[in-house]
Design an enzyme around this catalytic site. Structure first.
Site, PDB file in Angstrom:
ATOM      1  N   GLY A 111      -0.057   0.001  -4.559  1.00 16.13           N
ATOM      2  CA  GLY A 111       0.363   0.224  -3.193  1.00 16.13           C
ATOM      3  C   GLY A 111       1.727   1.113  -3.021  1.00 16.13           C
ATOM      4  N   HIS A 160      -4.688 -13.177  11.068  1.00 16.85           N
ATOM      5  CA  HIS A 160      -4.055 -12.056  11.583  1.00 16.85           C
ATOM      6  C   HIS A 160      -3.911 -10.980  12.127  1.00 16.85           C
ATOM      7  CE1 HIS A 160       0.106  -9.840  10.961  1.00 16.85           C
ATOM      8  NE2 HIS A 160      -0.378  -8.746   9.965  1.00 16.85           N
ATOM      9  N   ASP A 209      -0.135   3.021  -7.413  1.00 14.90           N
ATOM     10  CA  ASP A 209      -0.433   3.567  -6.589  1.00 14.90           C
ATOM     11  C   ASP A 209      -1.264   4.855  -6.746  1.00 14.90           C
ATOM     12  OD1 ASP A 209       0.575   4.347  -3.647  1.00 14.90           O
ATOM     13  OD2 ASP A 209      -0.834   6.094  -4.070  1.00 14.90           O
ATOM     14  N   ASN A 250      -4.570  -4.572   5.180  1.00 15.46           N
ATOM     15  CA  ASN A 250      -5.490  -4.949   6.194  1.00 15.46           C
ATOM     16  C   ASN A 250      -6.969  -4.957   6.409  1.00 15.46           C
ATOM     17  OD1 ASN A 250      -3.159  -6.702   8.385  1.00 15.46           O
ATOM     18  ND2 ASN A 250      -2.407  -4.949   8.305  1.00 15.46           N
ATOM     19  N   ARG A 305       8.396 -12.003  13.108  1.00 20.37           N
ATOM     20  CA  ARG A 305       8.658 -12.323  14.700  1.00 20.37           C
ATOM     21  C   ARG A 305       9.043 -12.967  15.742  1.00 20.37           C
ATOM     22  NH1 ARG A 305       3.825  -7.849  13.197  1.00 20.37           N
ATOM     23  NH2 ARG A 305       4.863  -5.914  12.240  1.00 20.37           N
ATOM     24  N   ASP A 311       4.214 -12.878  11.080  1.00 16.91           N
ATOM     25  CA  ASP A 311       4.472 -13.172  12.583  1.00 16.91           C
ATOM     26  C   ASP A 311       5.339 -14.240  12.984  1.00 16.91           C
ATOM     27  OD1 ASP A 311       1.785 -11.694  12.559  1.00 16.91           O
ATOM     28  OD2 ASP A 311       0.066 -13.158  11.625  1.00 16.91           O
ATOM     29  N   ARG A 370      -6.516  -4.075  14.028  1.00 18.40           N
ATOM     30  CA  ARG A 370      -6.190  -3.683  12.182  1.00 18.40           C
ATOM     31  C   ARG A 370      -7.775  -3.689  11.933  1.00 18.40           C
ATOM     32  NH1 ARG A 370      -2.453  -7.781  14.396  1.00 18.40           N
ATOM     33  NH2 ARG A 370      -0.449  -7.184  13.717  1.00 18.40           N
ATOM     34  N   VAL A 404      -2.364  -8.314   0.990  1.00 24.21           N
ATOM     35  CA  VAL A 404      -1.294  -7.863   2.178  1.00 24.21           C
ATOM     36  C   VAL A 404      -1.827  -6.695   3.406  1.00 24.21           C
ATOM     37  CG1 VAL A 404       0.899  -6.661   2.923  1.00 24.21           C
ATOM     38  CG2 VAL A 404       1.045  -7.920   0.847  1.00 24.21           C
ATOM     39  N   ASN A 424     -10.537   0.254   3.253  1.00 20.89           N
ATOM     40  CA  ASN A 424      -9.863  -0.947   2.746  1.00 20.89           C
ATOM     41  C   ASN A 424     -10.681  -1.735   1.805  1.00 20.89           C
ATOM     42  OD1 ASN A 424      -7.935   0.456   3.572  1.00 20.89           O
ATOM     43  ND2 ASN A 424      -6.640  -1.152   4.529  1.00 20.89           N
TER      44      ASN A 424
HETATM   45  N1  LIG Z   1      -0.623  -8.657   6.409  1.00 19.75           N
HETATM   46  C1  LIG Z   1       0.435  -7.874   7.176  1.00 19.75           C
HETATM   47  O1  LIG Z   1       1.183  -8.726   7.735  1.00 19.75           O
HETATM   48  C2  LIG Z   1       0.555  -6.638   6.627  1.00 19.75           C
HETATM   49  C3  LIG Z   1       1.521  -5.519   7.692  1.00 19.75           C
HETATM   50  C4  LIG Z   1       2.131  -4.276   7.488  1.00 19.75           C
HETATM   51  C5  LIG Z   1       1.157  -3.781   6.696  1.00 19.75           C
HETATM   52  N2  LIG Z   1      -0.078  -3.943   6.546  1.00 19.75           N
HETATM   53  C6  LIG Z   1      -1.157  -3.022   5.412  1.00 19.75           C
HETATM   54  O2  LIG Z   1      -0.661  -3.076   4.207  1.00 19.75           O
HETATM   55  C7  LIG Z   1      -1.486  -1.728   4.189  1.00 19.75           C
HETATM   56  C8  LIG Z   1      -0.338  -1.302   3.875  1.00 19.75           C
HETATM   57  O3  LIG Z   1       0.926  -0.707   4.563  1.00 19.75           O
HETATM   58  P1  LIG Z   1       1.628   0.812   4.563  1.00 19.75           P
HETATM   59  O4  LIG Z   1       2.835   1.066   5.385  1.00 19.75           O
HETATM   60  O5  LIG Z   1       2.249   0.649   2.478  1.00 19.75           O
HETATM   61  O6  LIG Z   1       0.358   1.752   4.260  1.00 19.75           O
HETATM   62  P2  LIG Z   1       1.108   3.382   2.499  1.00 19.75           P
HETATM   63  O7  LIG Z   1       0.284   4.469   3.754  1.00 19.75           O
HETATM   64  O8  LIG Z   1       2.111   3.805   3.278  1.00 19.75           O
HETATM   65  O9  LIG Z   1       0.963   3.219   1.745  1.00 19.75           O
HETATM   66  C9  LIG Z   1      -0.858   2.939   0.907  1.00 19.75           C
HETATM   67  C10 LIG Z   1      -0.620   2.528  -0.204  1.00 19.75           C
HETATM   68  O10 LIG Z   1      -2.183   2.214  -0.657  1.00 19.75           O
HETATM   69  C11 LIG Z   1      -2.291   3.780  -2.077  1.00 19.75           C
HETATM   70  N3  LIG Z   1      -3.748   3.690  -2.256  1.00 19.75           N
HETATM   71  C12 LIG Z   1      -5.109   3.799  -1.407  1.00 19.75           C
HETATM   72  N4  LIG Z   1      -6.181   3.542  -2.210  1.00 19.75           N
HETATM   73  C13 LIG Z   1      -5.269   2.993  -3.445  1.00 19.75           C
HETATM   74  C14 LIG Z   1      -6.070   2.542  -4.126  1.00 19.75           C
HETATM   75  N5  LIG Z   1      -7.201   2.455  -4.483  1.00 19.75           N
HETATM   76  N6  LIG Z   1      -5.009   1.991  -5.460  1.00 19.75           N
HETATM   77  C15 LIG Z   1      -4.287   1.642  -5.338  1.00 19.75           C
HETATM   78  N7  LIG Z   1      -3.241   2.164  -4.057  1.00 19.75           N
HETATM   79  C16 LIG Z   1      -3.986   3.172  -3.158  1.00 19.75           C
HETATM   80  C17 LIG Z   1      -1.874   4.770  -1.049  1.00 19.75           C
HETATM   81  O11 LIG Z   1      -1.942   6.187  -1.686  1.00 19.75           O
HETATM   82  C18 LIG Z   1      -0.569   4.948   0.120  1.00 19.75           C
HETATM   83  O12 LIG Z   1       0.282   5.454  -0.883  1.00 19.75           O
HETATM   84  C19 LIG Z   1      -2.034  -1.087   4.991  1.00 19.75           C
HETATM   85  O13 LIG Z   1      -3.706  -1.898   4.651  1.00 19.75           O
HETATM   86  C20 LIG Z   1      -1.371  -1.966   6.495  1.00 19.75           C
HETATM   87  O14 LIG Z   1      -2.085  -2.768   7.340  1.00 19.75           O
HETATM   88  C21 LIG Z   1      -0.011  -5.430   6.535  1.00 19.75           C
END
Ligand SMILES: NC(=O)c1ccc[n+]([C@@H]2O[C@H](COP(=O)([O-])OP(=O)(O)OC[C@H]3O[C@@H](n4cnc5c(N)ncnc54)[C@H](O)[C@@H]3O)[C@@H](O)[C@H]2O)c1
Length: 310
Positions: free
Chosen positions: A9, A175, A33, A120, A151, A148, A88, A118, A95
């Site tokens: 990602g 979360h 990605d 969600n 924050r 968390d 989420r 990471v 996802n």
């Molecule tokens: N755990 C936490 O505390 C926490 C905190 C922030 C964000 N997140 C989660 O992390 C994830 C990413 O957030 P973000 O802001 O980077 O989103 P983003 O949209 O900026 O990036 C996600 C990336 O994943 C890529 N992607 C999609 N399908 C894919 C696949 N099969 N293989 C490889 N890459 C793929 C997309 O092309 C994109 O570039 C989200 O699900 C978000 O909810 C979790």
């Protein structure tokens, strides 16, 4: 030989993870990605910061998994992020498919890696990665609690006008909105929070922490937080790569601890070279246990939806 960390990602969280890993010279980084050109371009850009910042690691961007082979750690951030008005949990179905794809491809080439999840909804995505990878439970860990608590620590420090470094906080549970900030176990250089802040103030800070992600989504409008989330995931990776054995709140697969069985829930763990080296089962009050069980039940609901899809 240098260590290798794959970040799947290359979006906001993933690219910032790659940047932080390179900046700390923790390992060579492979950014993967599905969008053509994005991981390649971002990797090159991060690499070109090296001469200015003074780091020497390899940063590679790729749409296929070949360069990820034999990674020590795989951080999975692939997936959709929230938009205003979304929870989420709204990301669950899309996802789950992405997590299955990313996990299966990554573990096929890195069978000894430790997975840091990471994407969600976090705890449910950990369950997907755990089941698809077939890895032992010590090698699948979810990032949520470090963010968390960061924050919660930020809000406490700002309220008291003290250094964030002196604030220790504990947040357990899933979360989501049902996360459990444990005021009783949080302190400022050992001074219990209850001696520093009124009950009313503490309640407000707890609520702000529980809604901390949504507060940022509301500001951004087009996505969710990524600076603090990437910092949190990289703190976990660093503890593993350097075998620091930090005690951090992370999503771990519970088998009876706290009366929770067969689910990923946020608890305090020791993170070292073997991944989760210990799950701490601390004594909770009846009220805290009830809150943790409520949070675990919310995770279970999502896991049941995934199971029903099979
Ligand atoms: N755990 C936490 O505390 C926490 C905190 C922030 C964000 N997140 C989660 O992390 C994830 C990413 O957030 P973000 O802001 O980077 O989103 P983003 O949209 O900026 O990036 C996600 C990336 O994943 C890529 N992607 C999609 N399908 C894919 C696949 N099969 N293989 C490889 N890459 C793929 C997309 O092309 C994109 O570039 C989200 O699900 C978000 O909810 C979790």
């Amino acid at each position: 030989m240098r260590k290798k960390i794959t970040v799947i990602g290359g979006g906001n969280v993933g690219a910032n993870c790659a940047l932080r890993i390179a900046g700390k010279e923790l390992a060579d980084v492979v950014l993967v990605d599905v969008v053509e050109g994005v991981p390649q371009g971002k990797a090159l850009d991060i690499l070109q910061s090296g001469p200015v910042e003074g780091y020497d690691v390899k940063v590679t961007g790729s749409n296929d998994y070949a360069p990820t082979a034999d990674s020590d750690i795989v951080i999975i951030t692939a997936g959709l992020a929230r938009k205003p008005g979304m929870s989420r949990d709204d990301l669950l179905i899309a996802n789950t498919a992405i997590m299955k794809d990313a996990t299966s491809k990554a573990v096929a080439l890195s069978p000894n890696a430790i997975l840091i999840i990471v994407s969600n909804p976090l705890d449910a995505m950990c369950q997907v990665a755990y089941s698809v990878s077939g890895f032992p439970k010590n090698r699948v860990v979810g990032m949520a609690g470090v963010l968390d608590t960061a924050r919660f620590r930020t809000f406490i420090a700002a309220e008291l006008e003290v250094s964030v470094e002196n604030v220790t906080a504990v947040v357990m549970g899933g979360h989501g909105d049902t996360m459990v900030p444990l005021v009783r176990l949080s302190n400022v250089s050992g001074i219990p929070l209850t001696e520093l802040l009124s009950e009313e103030k503490l309640k407000a800070l707890v609520e702000r922490t529980q809604n901390g992600g949504a507060e940022i989504v509301k500001h951004l409008k087009t996505g969710s937080a990524y600076y603090a989330p990437s910092a949190a995931a990289v703190e976990m990776a660093e503890s593993i790569i350097k075998d620091k054995k930090k005690v951090l709140p992370c999503a771990a697969y519970l088998e009876g601890e706290y009366g929770v069985n067969g689910l990923f829930v946020g608890v305090l763990v020791k993170l070292g070279a073997n991944g989760i080296e210990k799950i701490y089962e601390i004594k909770l009050s009846a009220e805290e246990t009830a809150m943790l069980h409520k949070s675990a039940a919310a995770v279970k609901e999502l896991v049941d939806v995934i199971e029903a899809q099979k």
